[in-house]
Design an enzyme around this catalytic site. Sequence first.
Site, mmCIF file in Angstrom:
data_model
loop_
_atom_site.group_PDB
_atom_site.id
_atom_site.type_symbol
_atom_site.label_atom_id
_atom_site.label_comp_id
_atom_site.label_asym_id
_atom_site.label_seq_id
_atom_site.Cartn_x
_atom_site.Cartn_y
_atom_site.Cartn_z
ATOM 1 C CD GLU A 15 -2.558 -1.539 -0.038
ATOM 2 O OE1 GLU A 15 -2.764 -0.636 -0.853
ATOM 3 O OE2 GLU A 15 -2.864 -2.726 -0.237
ATOM 4 N N GLY A 16 1.981 1.197 -0.695
ATOM 5 C CA GLY A 16 2.935 2.302 -0.727
ATOM 6 C C GLY A 16 3.931 2.122 0.391
#
Length: 594
Positions: A441-442
Amino acid sequence: MGQYTAPLRDMQFVLHELLDVQTELAHLPVHAGLDTETIDQVLAEAGKFCEEVLFPLNQSGDQQGCSYSNGVVTTPVGFKAAYQDYIKAGWPALACDPEQGGQGLPVFVNNALYEMLNSANQAWTMYPGLSHGAYECLHAHGTPEHKKIYLPKLVAGVWTGTMCLTEPHCGTDLGLLRTKAEVQDDGSYRINGTKIFISSGEHDLAENIIHLVLARLPGAPAGTKGISLFVVPKFVPNAEGEIGERNGVSCASIEHKMGIHANATCVINLDNAHGWLVGEPHKGLNAMFVMMNAARLGVGMQGLGLTEVAYQNSLAYARQRLQMRALNGAKAPDKAADPIIVHPDVRRMLLTQKAYAEGGRAFAYWIALLIDKERSHQDEKVRAECAEWVALLTPIVKAFLTDNACEATNLGMQVLGGHGYISEWGVEQYVRDARIGTIYEGTNTIQSLDLLGRKVLGDMGAKLKKFGALVRDFIEQEGVKPEMQEFVNPLAELGDKVQKLTMEIGMKAMGDRDEVGAAATPYLRVVGHLIFAYFWARSARVALDKQATGDPFYQAKLVTARFYFAKLLPETAWQIRSARAGAKSLMELDEALF
């Protein structure tokens, strides 16, 4: 082995005594009738489900993992039955729109549920967790037809969801993606491409899986400005929302991973798959960010959940493991040795876990409350302000809580010593499971760049100054009280340092943008600690006011607050020095000399 008990007492402290959600709910018309007793009952029932149904499957699920054969993924024994229990009890619908069959409870209640789910069984929790993100995205950007067909099924939990972003040649840089979408005569699209690292991309828990896929239309602009979003179901539903023919979506393989073995991380092939546009052409990231931000908050909750369960198991072991004598004399003279909880460094590790769990709970529940206020506060100005705070805080809640989880789970392994390193006690699983939180998610570096480059410097520090004003108001109110000096003074000092550091980095960045990249990671740690210091000071205020009741809970809260300020907050000193050191020492070495 291992244990988990839902931390209901501290949850109640955060919601009712620290955040005073009952007062806040009075300004949210859609939730105005919700009372404290109902919130506590919901959380108690959720705790029972997590303790009795999910936690017993955590270690066995990790050991068994998912199996793959000819495109079919089978989850570990017990997972499907647990999921059926989950949907029968209505948990997927908890915070969903009543118009779509949801129960309409606040986000902060759902957030507390997910903390417990992640403590009990993170890999299992990822299946319904991603589904809720898909629901949020389609609820915000789907067409009326999308909402009619997909939302009731996602709310009921009979269909699950994924988000399909990453491709073999690109990760975070979505501007490089190649998956293609071509419009058909009936207004649908044909999607072709390959996506990797798709959590819950294929499984046997639900009758249908709804993929939200990023792809490019013919002639789309290059980079992120040319990305569109499509809903691509595993089985194409008919007009009544019932599943029909199998779509051109298949699982080519599942990844063999360090952790979260019981969640299927899939390679998904899209071969002339039917898809339907969500939102406007070439503006898919705007729609997908709803799901991405929900996922980032969700990953933060994974970090919090693992921090809590690692602490509980470390504490239980430290109380019963006998090893040496206390340095200042035997504490258990009737036994062959003292329990290791008497040793200062074991207490350092336990208190670090406890401080990060309780500080993280206050922070995470607050951001969930801000989301509730952003969505439904009766004052438009408050809604706008809360939206700005959520934007500022999202990268911090993702990165700071998952970094802390890595430390807390590793400390858990250290407390258990050799027993922590073997699988029997279950703690090594928490270390492996926690490690992914800083990556997906980054990555946390991406979160740090988002915070410093976009959320802080991007608006000349306007959003950060608003949080600083919140801190200053508390300091002005409490700073004159002698009993609060030990908490307020270091908070005020750090607030001043953050303000100066931000200005310094901003000035340097005008001449060299690499200064932002060099400072971003330590900067996020410093701001994360500023937020924790604020909530620990507020927690100390509540505990001081309540300690006359004789409840040992408040004494423990005060002691933990003092530990946080004495032993953990000093990290900011070297992180500030690191941020100020700039880019030169990182960038001057020629690539050939590495």
